[in-house]
Design a protein around this motif. Sequence first.
Motif, PDB file in Angstrom:
ATOM      1  N   LYS A  44      53.698  18.231 -68.941  1.00 27.84           N
ATOM      2  CA  LYS A  44      54.268  17.830 -67.787  1.00 27.84           C
ATOM      3  C   LYS A  44      53.795  16.657 -67.026  1.00 27.84           C
ATOM      4  CE  LYS A  44      56.839  19.452 -63.672  1.00 27.84           C
ATOM      5  NZ  LYS A  44      58.246  19.048 -64.103  1.00 27.84           N
ATOM      6  N   LEU A  45      52.591  16.720 -66.705  1.00 34.20           N
ATOM      7  CA  LEU A  45      51.956  15.505 -66.509  1.00 34.20           C
ATOM      8  C   LEU A  45      51.865  14.124 -66.948  1.00 34.20           C
ATOM      9  CD1 LEU A  45      48.765  17.459 -64.448  1.00 34.20           C
ATOM     10  CD2 LEU A  45      51.437  17.015 -63.299  1.00 34.20           C
ATOM     11  N   ALA A  46      52.438  14.437 -68.945  1.00 33.79           N
ATOM     12  CA  ALA A  46      52.496  13.133 -68.761  1.00 33.79           C
ATOM     13  C   ALA A  46      54.451  12.007 -68.305  1.00 33.79           C
ATOM     14  CB  ALA A  46      52.491  13.437 -70.307  1.00 33.79           C
ATOM     15  N   LYS A  47      53.222  10.591 -67.461  1.00 32.54           N
ATOM     16  CA  LYS A  47      53.870   9.884 -67.799  1.00 32.54           C
ATOM     17  C   LYS A  47      55.410   9.770 -68.620  1.00 32.54           C
ATOM     18  CE  LYS A  47      52.116   8.709 -63.602  1.00 32.54           C
ATOM     19  NZ  LYS A  47      51.459   7.177 -62.824  1.00 32.54           N
ATOM     20  N   HIS A  48      54.768   9.516 -70.176  1.00 35.19           N
ATOM     21  CA  HIS A  48      55.421   8.793 -71.051  1.00 35.19           C
ATOM     22  C   HIS A  48      56.605   9.938 -71.448  1.00 35.19           C
ATOM     23  CE1 HIS A  48      56.252   7.131 -74.861  1.00 35.19           C
ATOM     24  NE2 HIS A  48      55.790   6.240 -74.516  1.00 35.19           N
ATOM     25  N   ARG A  49      56.790  10.181 -71.719  1.00 38.44           N
ATOM     26  CA  ARG A  49      58.164  11.253 -72.052  1.00 38.44           C
ATOM     27  C   ARG A  49      59.066  11.430 -73.380  1.00 38.44           C
ATOM     28  NH1 ARG A  49      57.519  14.220 -67.368  1.00 38.44           N
ATOM     29  NH2 ARG A  49      58.425  12.859 -65.562  1.00 38.44           N
TER      30      ARG A  49
END
Length: 286
Positions: A220-225
């Motif tokens: 959820k926190l990962a900026k890379h989708r």
Amino acid sequence: MTSERIRILFFLPTLVAGGAERVVLTIIRNLSREKFDISLAVLNRQGDALSQDLPADIDLIDLKQKRVRSSLPSIARFVRSHKPDIVFSTLDYFSLALAITRRFWPSHTKFVARPTILLSAAVAGRRIPRLWQGATKAALSTTDQIVFQSPEMQDDYTTCLRWRRKSGVVIRNPIDLFHLRKCAADPSDEAELAPAAFNLVSAGRLEAQKGFDVAIEAIKLAKHREINLTILGAGQLRMELEQHACRMQVQHRVHFAGHRSNVYTFFRRPTGSCCLRASRVSRTSS
């Protein structure tokens, strides 16, 4: 020559696809047959997922017992009749059960126990922590050797049990590279990973101490989708973890692949994938 070999009996509750069970099989595969006469005993073969990894020359004894609690007389009788030089146990609760039967073993039989998680984490999840702590201390006092997975685990036991000095030895978990590469190259078991994404893979039983909920929150926190998480394993928390992924709104990026007899194919991709570990007992060496 056979009579001169050291008779070692490995003891497990079952052959489910757990980390402790895989470690025992790795040790068995790599022990010298010239020095050791090796046997493996299990309480039962329910959920057997690992016997195919056991070498053909190893005796596998099924005691056909349903529960650890009711199996103590059978364990004592078997060890007494088998007359091993060494009994090797892992999984903390099972080592405790074996310790109860120790007085009925042959006098020459040595007992080696290998703890699997930090004692501080184990007692924290118990209804009466001091009772479990005391039982663990009593059980370990019956052993001839304790094998810790890391110095941190050894320190944790020393602190929790208030030992005046460190006991046991530290031997980190073994890695059988030949077996691992052989399994990873198996063409009959293709991994199901998104080809365009960066794939994180995590394997283990779906239980609280494994920390899969933390891994889901990290996605959820990962900026890379384009980062996906594939979780391998079965357990009682699957539905709860699936619901957690929905609450985090990452259900399309977190995939539950269930139990796989061969997990290594998921780690063999040359690029775009890696292993993720989010255990709540991360100071061990797994």
